[in-house]
Design a protein around this motif. Structure first.
Motif, PDB file in Angstrom:
ATOM      1  N   PRO A 269      15.901  -5.018  -4.279  1.00 55.03           N
ATOM      2  CA  PRO A 269      15.431  -5.262  -2.897  1.00 55.03           C
ATOM      3  C   PRO A 269      14.954  -3.923  -2.306  1.00 55.03           C
ATOM      4  CG  PRO A 269      17.793  -5.981  -3.460  1.00 55.03           C
ATOM      5  CD  PRO A 269      17.070  -5.329  -4.742  1.00 55.03           C
ATOM      6  N   PHE A 270      15.238  -2.740  -2.495  1.00 59.27           N
ATOM      7  CA  PHE A 270      14.748  -1.473  -2.069  1.00 59.27           C
ATOM      8  C   PHE A 270      14.409  -0.623  -3.058  1.00 59.27           C
ATOM      9  CE2 PHE A 270      17.870  -3.350   0.858  1.00 59.27           C
ATOM     10  CZ  PHE A 270      17.131  -3.635   2.124  1.00 59.27           C
ATOM     11  N   PRO A 271      13.313  -0.708  -3.628  1.00 57.32           N
ATOM     12  CA  PRO A 271      12.834   0.029  -5.035  1.00 57.32           C
ATOM     13  C   PRO A 271      12.641   1.702  -4.585  1.00 57.32           C
ATOM     14  CG  PRO A 271      11.130  -1.240  -4.155  1.00 57.32           C
ATOM     15  CD  PRO A 271      12.242  -1.667  -3.379  1.00 57.32           C
ATOM     16  N   MET A 272      12.357   2.041  -3.439  1.00 56.99           N
ATOM     17  CA  MET A 272      12.248   3.479  -2.876  1.00 56.99           C
ATOM     18  C   MET A 272      13.729   4.059  -2.561  1.00 56.99           C
ATOM     19  SD  MET A 272       8.465   3.936  -1.152  1.00 56.99           S
ATOM     20  CE  MET A 272       8.768   3.323   0.045  1.00 56.99           C
TER      21      MET A 272
ATOM     22  N   SER B 159       9.826  -9.168  -1.212  1.00 57.44           N
ATOM     23  CA  SER B 159      11.016  -9.930  -0.601  1.00 57.44           C
ATOM     24  C   SER B 159      10.425 -10.540   0.641  1.00 57.44           C
ATOM     25  CB  SER B 159      11.850  -8.839  -0.086  1.00 57.44           C
ATOM     26  OG  SER B 159      11.508  -8.130   1.018  1.00 57.44           O
ATOM     27  N   THR B 160       9.158 -10.404   1.087  1.00 54.91           N
ATOM     28  CA  THR B 160       8.527 -11.519   2.125  1.00 54.91           C
ATOM     29  C   THR B 160       8.022 -12.566   1.454  1.00 54.91           C
ATOM     30  OG1 THR B 160       6.783 -10.161   2.570  1.00 54.91           O
ATOM     31  CG2 THR B 160       8.802  -9.718   4.068  1.00 54.91           C
ATOM     32  N   TYR B 161       7.552 -12.432   0.177  1.00 57.90           N
ATOM     33  CA  TYR B 161       6.766 -13.378  -0.565  1.00 57.90           C
ATOM     34  C   TYR B 161       7.678 -14.548  -1.505  1.00 57.90           C
ATOM     35  CZ  TYR B 161       3.998 -14.930  -4.696  1.00 57.90           C
ATOM     36  OH  TYR B 161       3.107 -15.933  -5.295  1.00 57.90           O
ATOM     37  N   TYR B 162       8.680 -14.007  -1.971  1.00 57.87           N
ATOM     38  CA  TYR B 162       9.811 -14.956  -2.597  1.00 57.87           C
ATOM     39  C   TYR B 162      10.702 -15.724  -1.661  1.00 57.87           C
ATOM     40  CZ  TYR B 162       8.167 -13.033  -7.330  1.00 57.87           C
ATOM     41  OH  TYR B 162       7.136 -12.528  -8.039  1.00 57.87           O
TER      42      TYR B 162
ATOM     43  N   GLN C  18       0.950  -1.169  -0.064  1.00 60.08           N
ATOM     44  CA  GLN C  18       0.044   0.108  -0.006  1.00 60.08           C
ATOM     45  C   GLN C  18       0.824   1.391  -0.063  1.00 60.08           C
ATOM     46  OE1 GLN C  18      -2.909  -0.457   2.940  1.00 60.08           O
ATOM     47  NE2 GLN C  18      -2.809  -2.549   2.775  1.00 60.08           N
ATOM     48  N   ARG C  19       2.177   1.198   0.397  1.00 57.42           N
ATOM     49  CA  ARG C  19       2.825   2.529   0.537  1.00 57.42           C
ATOM     50  C   ARG C  19       3.873   2.554  -0.801  1.00 57.42           C
ATOM     51  NH1 ARG C  19       3.592   0.636   5.922  1.00 57.42           N
ATOM     52  NH2 ARG C  19       5.317  -0.701   5.410  1.00 57.42           N
ATOM     53  N   MET C  20       3.998   1.638  -1.846  1.00 60.29           N
ATOM     54  CA  MET C  20       4.781   1.705  -2.888  1.00 60.29           C
ATOM     55  C   MET C  20       4.061   2.446  -3.811  1.00 60.29           C
ATOM     56  SD  MET C  20       7.482   0.246  -2.866  1.00 60.29           S
ATOM     57  CE  MET C  20       8.222  -0.514  -1.129  1.00 60.29           C
ATOM     58  N   THR C  21       4.678   3.371  -4.492  1.00 55.40           N
ATOM     59  CA  THR C  21       4.233   4.268  -5.447  1.00 55.40           C
ATOM     60  C   THR C  21       4.045   3.690  -6.809  1.00 55.40           C
ATOM     61  OG1 THR C  21       5.943   5.257  -6.548  1.00 55.40           O
ATOM     62  CG2 THR C  21       5.065   6.373  -4.409  1.00 55.40           C
ATOM     63  N   PRO C  22       3.187   4.008  -7.617  1.00 52.45           N
ATOM     64  CA  PRO C  22       2.957   3.180  -9.100  1.00 52.45           C
ATOM     65  C   PRO C  22       3.960   3.423  -9.938  1.00 52.45           C
ATOM     66  CG  PRO C  22       1.262   5.081  -8.751  1.00 52.45           C
ATOM     67  CD  PRO C  22       1.803   4.679  -7.536  1.00 52.45           C
ATOM     68  N   LEU C  23       4.941   4.496  -9.434  1.00 51.76           N
ATOM     69  CA  LEU C  23       6.024   4.809 -10.500  1.00 51.76           C
ATOM     70  C   LEU C  23       7.084   4.011 -10.392  1.00 51.76           C
ATOM     71  CD1 LEU C  23       3.925   7.539 -10.471  1.00 51.76           C
ATOM     72  CD2 LEU C  23       5.972   8.691 -11.412  1.00 51.76           C
ATOM     73  N   ILE C  24       7.192   3.223  -9.468  1.00 54.82           N
ATOM     74  CA  ILE C  24       8.340   2.527  -9.176  1.00 54.82           C
ATOM     75  C   ILE C  24       7.739   1.092  -9.409  1.00 54.82           C
ATOM     76  CG2 ILE C  24       9.592   3.975  -7.473  1.00 54.82           C
ATOM     77  CD1 ILE C  24       8.790   2.121  -5.386  1.00 54.82           C
ATOM     78  N   VAL C  25       8.895   0.104  -9.626  1.00 56.93           N
ATOM     79  CA  VAL C  25       8.451  -1.462 -10.085  1.00 56.93           C
ATOM     80  C   VAL C  25       9.399  -2.059  -9.129  1.00 56.93           C
ATOM     81  CG1 VAL C  25       7.784  -0.848 -12.634  1.00 56.93           C
ATOM     82  CG2 VAL C  25      10.174  -1.217 -11.994  1.00 56.93           C
ATOM     83  N   PRO C  26       8.960  -3.557  -9.063  1.00 58.76           N
ATOM     84  CA  PRO C  26       9.481  -4.467  -8.129  1.00 58.76           C
ATOM     85  C   PRO C  26      10.682  -5.153  -8.809  1.00 58.76           C
ATOM     86  CG  PRO C  26       7.543  -5.445  -9.008  1.00 58.76           C
ATOM     87  CD  PRO C  26       7.254  -4.006  -9.458  1.00 58.76           C
ATOM     88  N   TYR C  27      10.857  -5.150  -9.989  1.00 59.23           N
ATOM     89  CA  TYR C  27      11.724  -5.933 -10.829  1.00 59.23           C
ATOM     90  C   TYR C  27      12.531  -4.955 -11.867  1.00 59.23           C
ATOM     91  CZ  TYR C  27       8.238  -9.328  -9.414  1.00 59.23           C
ATOM     92  OH  TYR C  27       7.177 -10.053  -8.925  1.00 59.23           O
ATOM     93  N   ASP C  28      13.757  -5.574 -12.105  1.00 60.45           N
ATOM     94  CA  ASP C  28      14.795  -4.949 -12.989  1.00 60.45           C
ATOM     95  C   ASP C  28      14.710  -5.476 -14.154  1.00 60.45           C
ATOM     96  OD1 ASP C  28      16.062  -7.117 -12.956  1.00 60.45           O
ATOM     97  OD2 ASP C  28      17.764  -6.411 -11.549  1.00 60.45           O
ATOM     98  N   SER C  29      15.313  -4.824 -15.219  1.00 56.05           N
ATOM     99  CA  SER C  29      15.109  -5.148 -16.560  1.00 56.05           C
ATOM    100  C   SER C  29      15.282  -6.633 -17.008  1.00 56.05           C
ATOM    101  CB  SER C  29      16.037  -4.283 -17.320  1.00 56.05           C
ATOM    102  OG  SER C  29      17.346  -4.631 -17.156  1.00 56.05           O
TER     103      SER C  29
ATOM    104  N   ASP D 179      16.822 -11.707   3.322  1.00 57.43           N
ATOM    105  CA  ASP D 179      17.157 -11.469   4.891  1.00 57.43           C
ATOM    106  C   ASP D 179      18.690 -11.262   5.346  1.00 57.43           C
ATOM    107  OD1 ASP D 179      14.324 -11.466   5.638  1.00 57.43           O
ATOM    108  OD2 ASP D 179      14.498 -13.157   6.970  1.00 57.43           O
ATOM    109  N   ALA D 180      18.582 -10.843   6.570  1.00 58.77           N
ATOM    110  CA  ALA D 180      20.001 -10.627   6.990  1.00 58.77           C
ATOM    111  C   ALA D 180      20.832  -9.840   6.066  1.00 58.77           C
ATOM    112  CB  ALA D 180      20.776 -12.035   7.421  1.00 58.77           C
ATOM    113  N   GLY D 181      20.298  -8.625   5.884  1.00 56.44           N
ATOM    114  CA  GLY D 181      21.133  -7.653   4.945  1.00 56.44           C
ATOM    115  C   GLY D 181      21.371  -7.943   3.475  1.00 56.44           C
ATOM    116  N   GLN D 182      20.465  -8.856   3.261  1.00 60.76           N
ATOM    117  CA  GLN D 182      20.630  -9.583   1.577  1.00 60.76           C
ATOM    118  C   GLN D 182      21.786 -10.443   1.777  1.00 60.76           C
ATOM    119  OE1 GLN D 182      18.526  -8.348  -0.530  1.00 60.76           O
ATOM    120  NE2 GLN D 182      17.830  -7.238   0.985  1.00 60.76           N
ATOM    121  N   THR D 183      22.202 -11.159   2.719  1.00 65.20           N
ATOM    122  CA  THR D 183      23.152 -12.339   2.819  1.00 65.20           C
ATOM    123  C   THR D 183      22.397 -13.400   2.995  1.00 65.20           C
ATOM    124  OG1 THR D 183      23.415 -12.061   5.260  1.00 65.20           O
ATOM    125  CG2 THR D 183      24.865 -10.561   3.852  1.00 65.20           C
ATOM    126  N   GLY D 184      21.114 -13.631   3.275  1.00 66.24           N
ATOM    127  CA  GLY D 184      20.595 -14.893   3.434  1.00 66.24           C
ATOM    128  C   GLY D 184      20.210 -15.116   4.939  1.00 66.24           C
ATOM    129  N   ARG D 185      19.070 -15.698   5.034  1.00 69.00           N
ATOM    130  CA  ARG D 185      18.612 -16.075   6.331  1.00 69.00           C
ATOM    131  C   ARG D 185      17.850 -17.722   6.300  1.00 69.00           C
ATOM    132  NH1 ARG D 185      14.254 -14.600   9.650  1.00 69.00           N
ATOM    133  NH2 ARG D 185      14.337 -15.307  11.915  1.00 69.00           N
TER     134      ARG D 185
END
Length: 986
Positions: free
Chosen positions: A393-396, A405-408, A376-387, A456-462
């Motif tokens: 990880p942090f689109p904003m 990131s909590t879904y995949y 609900q906070r994400m604006t429609p001008l940004i996207v979740p995936y790169d090209s 998780d864990a700062g993109q190092t995996g958990r």
């Protein structure tokens, strides 16, 4: 079949001509018999001259002698106020006529078509005094309470008894199709048999069973439901509307002063937009990504149940299985349940029964949701995936992670529930009326939660693995003696029992993975590895004695005393004793009432008793924790030490709730109108509460007993047969309840010397007020551009009433009592219409706050800062601006926050069209050739419409802290469901 026997066929109906399914047809003086099918028909071999006894709960028995006619049709008549109806009470059953306490039965039949995967959802509005909220997740259990709040910090959970045994599993594990009846014990007279655990009321759930001498009955049901939100407008902005929202956030630049209503031709949205929605050249990104749509889907429920029941001369049985597959509105909000049940009873001798009531439930909730609040906070001008399709990880470009990131992730979430009550029931042949029952009940639960995420864990995996198991047993010995002598009836019950519970948990975790190809199955690959474990045990012992006495079938007495011991209480108060006394007077049995034909039955009852409330384990003892304590020199490892974290209290007592209940049960106008009225008052003493103590002791607080709460209320349950004819019937049931709690005393301390006991203002507790009183600032609109303002309050902020007129706003001087969060009253109306094979049910449910009750905080205020111009918001919020001076919610763009940003309290009152169901029973003539007893096809709707002035997700929705969920990011919707279903009985 013996030579003198012949086959008797027939149909059993009630007064209006409707078939009576499940009625017993027995040959008098024998154990031979059968039951009627769904269309009321039966078939039985009997000799001429035999007497057939037709019986059904709620109806007067009928006896017919077999003559020359092979076809017998019988009409059963409703008994006066259903005097033969048997209801489940603690450690036994009683005729409804003989009850002295406030006991109510839930009408499950009328709600069978509702898409309720959790038995708790069946209970909304069905019984006055039984307060049930809403669930907003798949398979979720709604909040449940009985007759309001009687404690501050003590246990507030309703006691659940399943087949005579305390049930400690989740209600989501019980298959609603397996339930035969639900009875609610509301007052001290009825709950006292459960003593220390019954202060918050008791719900008794009884599962279905087979019957002796019943041919195999096969029942199959299936239903499919689609679900969508009841508040469809609560979505975040899409691109164009979001840019307009952002423009209004900068109205001081987008519009020309001094009134800021004329557009500024030089304004460019790109000049104020956050960097996260602009490209390298400073232009707005071209995207219009619908985060909300991608994170949600249409919810659905697919449910299938199959059971077979029956019995012979010595054994009865019921075997059932059920499958539920529910997908919630948020993706990966899933609930799958497989359930099995085996209820078997054998009678090796005429005076002994041995049985097993058992079930297993296997719940699968694999998969993790995306963060709904972040969506609900994400604006429609940004996207979740790169090209390349890789998750950003942090689109904003902030610390706010990508909601997906909590879904995949790899998430394995399983709960298995096992329940069994093994019992023996003996009617001693050498002493008529003496019965012994032994219950050995078992609850066992296992939990497996395995998880891994590369994000998780700062993109190092958990990754982690968590195992939990819980087990308890209940061992009850119940001795009952029933005797009738002359005009006296007496039933005495003695109970000795024990409960033991134990829990274990093991948690292993690793962080920092070079790769997570083995997910959570090889934690040794993690750079940092951790392990935790936890375990506890607790036990209870109890004894109970109860006497039910009746004289001349009209004067009733119930006396009960129970003694409870709990290992979690302090050494000086391990045991508590809880007595009760209740009286009843069946006035309609008096001679002076015989000539009043309008009154069919009238009973007055009154009871007074004491219940207890347990503390949580370890509350009364000093507790110790382990933490990093010291480092011996540079480079040395950290030494761990133990620290006492709480003070013990050897004198901690049981909370005690002393309650009185006065009630009337009645039936009038040839039993067309019936119901009950109850008034009650409960006083709770020795409240368990954590009291602040001087820090010089080394601790901030200690749990002790203090104060008193008073809880009063009135309840009414009315049922009226509006029309009852052969082809058409209309029955209406009205439930009404009102409840008010009041704090009578707290600490007993008068520190300021004003002659009055001090309130606990910081805890929100006030003498003479309700527990959830609202002591806050009174509001008077929003400061406009040219208004004279109190210092510290910018334009667009809320105007707080200056109560003492000193041109300043302070907590000490300017707060007043605005109302309370508890409702004023609850009311529901359940109507059933029947025409030939059609049946229509309509259920309206309402909670009302009255003048100043049922208030919830709803303050979606806007303050312009880096975060608020970066994130999205919900559509339709009526924010103030110079061009919208009548806006409801504050918008402050001053750059400095208001001195005080108060709560905005709104009325949550509502009326809900909660359930509608239309069903059709196929005609008997169509089923004769198929040997099918009944086929029922139905369609239904749930939560179809809610009339309310509340602006938010739903007036009944609560967050994790029990607060109302208004126009806030992160709320979850209540779902509207449409169902089509089929029931077949063979």
């Amino acid at each position: 079949m013996l030579a003198q026997d012949k086959t008797i066929r027939g149909r059993v109906t009630e007064d209006a001509g409707n078939p009576v399914a499940g009625a017993s047809v027995m040959i008098k003086g024998t154990t031979k018999g059968t039951t009627t099918g769904g269309n009321g028909e039966f078939s039985l071999a009997a000799a001429k001259g035999a007497v057939l006894v037709f019986s059904m709960i709620g109806y007067a028995n009928a006896e017919i002698t077999v003559g020359d006619d092979d076809n017998i049709n019988v009409t059963l008549t409703l008994s006066s106020t259903e005097i033969g109806e048997v209801v489940v009470v603690g450690y036994g059953t009683q005729r409804k006529k003989d009850l002295t306490g406030a006991v109510a039965s839930v009408n499950l039949e009328g709600l069978k078509g509702a898409p309720n995967t959790n038995i708790g959802q069946h209970l909304q509005g069905t019984v006055p005094g039984l307060n049930v909220g809403v669930a907003t997740s798949a398979g979720g259990t709604p909040p449940i309470s009985i007759r309001g709040r009687v404690t501050l910090n003590g246990n507030q959970s309703v006691l659940i008894i399943l087949d005579g045994i305390q049930y400690t599993g989740s209600l989501s594990s019980i298959n609603p199709d397996d339930i035969a009846s639900i009875d609610v014990l509301k007052d001290a007279s009825s709950t006292a048999v459960y003593g220390a655990q019954a202060a918050n009321g008791v719900i008794l759930i009884t599962s279905r069973k087979g019957r002796l001498n019943q041919k195999p009955r096969i029942a199959f049901s299936t239903a499919y439901t689609t679900q969508t939100p009841t508040v469809g407008k609560l979505k975040p902005y899409e691109r164009e509307n979001y840019l307009e929202y952002l423009k209004e956030a900068f109205y001081d630049r987008a519009y020309l002063g001094p009134d800021f209503t004329q557009p500024n031709p030089d304004f460019n949205i790109e000049d104020v937009a956050d960097n996260s929605i602009r490209d390298a050249q400073g232009h707005l990104l071209p995207h219009n990504y619908n985060w909300f749509k991608e994170g949600t889907n249409t919810g659905s429920i697919l449910e299938t149940n199959l059971s077979i029941s029956g019995g012979g001369d010595h054994v009865s049985y019921l075997l059932s299985g059920g499958l539920v597959d529910q997908k919630g509105f948020i993706i990966n909000d899933k609930f799958k349940r497989k359930s099995i049940r085996a209820n078997i009873e054998t009678r090796p001798l005429s005076w002994i029964k041995v049985g097993l009531l058992s079930s297993g439930s296997f719940v699968n909730q694999d998969g993790a949701e995306p963060s709904f609040g972040s969506i609900q906070r994400m604006t429609p001008l940004i996207v979740p995936y790169d090209s390349t399709g890789k998750l950003i990880p942090f689109p904003m470009n902030t610390l706010e992670p990508n909601p997906f990131s909590t879904y995949y992730v790899d998430d394995h979430d399983r709960n298995n529930y096992y329940f069994a009550n093994i019992y023996t029931d003996i009617d001693f042949p050498f002493l008529s009326g003496l019965n012994y029952r032994m219950n050995f009940g078992n609850n066992y639960r296992t939990t497996e939660h395995f998880f891994s995420s590369i994000y998780d864990a700062g993109q190092t995996g958990r990754a982690y693995k968590e195992y939990q198991n819980y087990y308890d047993y209940t061992f009850d010995n119940i001795l009952t003696y029933t005797k009738n002598f002359g005009q006296h009836d007496i039933t005495a019950t003695l109970l000795y029992g024990a409960i033991k519970r134990k829990y274990n948990r093991t948690f292993s975790e690793a962080r920092g993975f070079p790769r997570l190809t083995l997910s959570y199955n090889n934690l040794s690959q993690g750079t940092f590895q951790f392990a935790q474990s936890d375990a506890w045990k607790e036990s209870l012992a109890y004894q109970m004695a109860r006497v039910n006495y009746k004289f001349k079938d009209r004067y009733l007495l119930t006396a009960t005393i129970r003694r409870d011991g709990f290992s979690g209480f302090a050494r000086n108060y391990k045991y508590g004793t809880f007595p009760v006394l209740a009286l009843g007077w069946i006035i309609s049995e008096e001679n002076f009432m015989k000539n009043i034909s309008a009154i069919n039955s009238l009973k007055l009852r009154a009871g007074y008793g004491v219940n207890g409330n347990q503390t949580s384990r370890y509350t009364s003892i000093a507790r110790v924790t382990t933490s990093a304590a010291y480092v011996y020199g540079d480079g040395a490892p950290t030494a761990f030490g133990q620290q006492v974290t709480s003070l013990g209290n050897d004198d901690l007592k049981w909370e005690r709730t002393k309650g009185i209940n006065v009630g009337v049960d009645f039936a009038v106008f040839n039993n067309r109108l019936g119901g009950s009225l109850d008034f009650y008052q409960n006083n709770t003493y020795d409240l368990l509460y954590s009291v602040a103590i001087p820090n010089v002791t080394g601790f901030g607080s200690i749990t002790t007993n203090l104060g008193q709460i008073r809880n009063t209320g009135f309840e009414a349950a009315l049922t009226y047969d509006v029309i009852k004819s052969r082809d058409f019937s209309w029955t209406a049931s009205l439930n009404f309840s009102t409840n008010k709690n009041q704090i009578i005393s707290l600490t007993g301390v008068d520190a300021d010397g004003d002659g009055k006991e001090d309130d606990l203002i910081n805890s929100g507790l006030f003498i003479g007020k309700s527990i959830s009183s609202i002591y806050d600032y009174q509001l008077d609109g929003i400061y406009q551009l040219n208004d004279e303002r109190i210092p510290g309050f910018p334009v667009g902020s809320l105007r707080i009433v200056d109560q003492n007129k000193d041109n300043d706003i302070t907590q000490a001087s300017d707060r007043i009592f605005l109302g309370r969060q508890e409702p004023k009253y609850r009311v529901s109306l359940f109507q059933t219409f029947g025409y030939k094979g059609f049946s229509l049910t309509v259920f309206l449910n309402s909670v009302q706050g009255g003048k100043d009750g049922f208030l919830g905080n709803n303050n979606p205020s806007f303050f312009r800062e880096d975060n608020t111009i970066r994130v999205n918001n919900l559509q339709g919020i009526d924010f103030w601006s110079p061009s919208n001076p009548n806006g409801k919610y504050p918008r402050n763009i001053s750059g400095s926050r208001a001195k005080i940003e108060p709560n905005m309290w709104q009325d949550r009152s509502f009326v809900r069209l909660q359930d509608i169901s239309l069903s059709y029973d196929f005609a008997t003539t169509l089923l004769k050739k198929t040997k099918v007893q009944s086929i029922n096809l139905y369609v239904s709707g749930k939560n179809l419409y809610t009339w309310t002035n509340w602006e938010g997700w739903d007036p009944e929705s609560l967050d994790a802290d029990g607060n109302a969920v208004g126009l806030v990011i992160g709320g979850r919707p209540v779902l509207r469901g449409f169902t089509v279903g089929l029931n077949i009985v063979y």
